[in-house]
Design an enzyme around this catalytic site. Structure first.
Site, PDB file in Angstrom:
ATOM      1  N   ASP A 120     -25.021 -22.614 -16.099  1.00 27.21           N
ATOM      2  CA  ASP A 120     -26.440 -22.355 -16.330  1.00 27.21           C
ATOM      3  C   ASP A 120     -26.678 -22.399 -17.835  1.00 27.21           C
ATOM      4  O   ASP A 120     -25.853 -21.916 -18.614  1.00 27.21           O
ATOM      5  CB  ASP A 120     -26.846 -20.980 -15.788  1.00 27.21           C
ATOM      6  CG  ASP A 120     -26.930 -20.946 -14.264  1.00 27.21           C
ATOM      7  OD1 ASP A 120     -27.088 -22.020 -13.655  1.00 27.21           O
ATOM      8  OD2 ASP A 120     -26.842 -19.859 -13.696  1.00 27.21           O
ATOM      9  N   ASP A 138     -30.957 -25.603 -10.068  1.00 32.57           N
ATOM     10  CA  ASP A 138     -31.765 -24.433  -9.700  1.00 32.57           C
ATOM     11  C   ASP A 138     -33.253 -24.763  -9.710  1.00 32.57           C
ATOM     12  O   ASP A 138     -33.999 -24.353  -8.818  1.00 32.57           O
ATOM     13  CB  ASP A 138     -31.495 -23.273 -10.667  1.00 32.57           C
ATOM     14  CG  ASP A 138     -30.058 -22.785 -10.634  1.00 32.57           C
ATOM     15  OD1 ASP A 138     -29.374 -22.972  -9.616  1.00 32.57           O
ATOM     16  OD2 ASP A 138     -29.624 -22.207 -11.658  1.00 32.57           O
TER      17      ASP A 138
END
Length: 169
Positions: A120, A138
């Protein structure tokens, strides 16, 4: 028509998977974000390195190999369900978000299998508030789910209506 709808969903999944994995490769090997830690892009956007060992937004974090494998297997099961849904839909407005969700799920599964965690790196923030650090996969999953929810909330906009199932009655 149906074959083109299914192919559109598959292409969407492939594009999302490629964009996700390409961006993660660049962040790890081009930008070297794990060594840098954070890069300010805009006053409201940073690249911030986070290894997410949990599920969405870091929930259910597990550091064991079993936890990583279990999360990957669960995500693959979801992708199989999405693939079945994709082959049964006749509407492009369903196929595209289903493809985006599947591509995003596959991107995060690839990370879990390769790194033991999801990469991330996108951090949006403003006025002292910071959102969770996320990635392209995401974002595709969230946008895909939002599109499906919106479509479901619109009157007369389900796959059953498109196939004429409600009118057979």
């Amino acid at each position: 028509m149906r074959l083109s709808v299914v192919l559109s969903g598959l292409v969407t999944a492939i594009v999302v998977l490629a964009a996700d994995q390409g961006s993660k490769w660049w962040v790890l090997h081009g930008l070297h974000l794990p060594e840098i830690g954070q890069v300010v892009i805009l006053p409201v956007l940073n690249f911030t390195m986070v290894w997410n060992r949990g599920v969405t937004f870091g929930l259910l974090t597990g550091n064991s190999n079993f936890a990583h494998l279990a999360l990957a297997v669960f995500a693959l099961a979801v992708v199989i369900v999405l693939a079945i849904w994709l082959t049964r839909t006749q509407r492009l407005i369903i196929a595209l978000p289903v493809g985006a969700i599947a591509g995003g799920a596959l991107g995060n599964v690839a990370d879990r299998l390769h790194y033991g965690a999801v990469v991330d790196f996108i951090q949006a923030h403003a006025f002292g508030y910071s959102w969770y650090v996320f990635n392209v996969a995401d974002a595709a999953i969230v946008c895909g789910v939002a599109a499906l929810v919106i479509d479901n909330l619109l009157p007369g906009r389900s796959d059953a209506t498109a196939s004429g199932a409600k009118n057979r009655g």
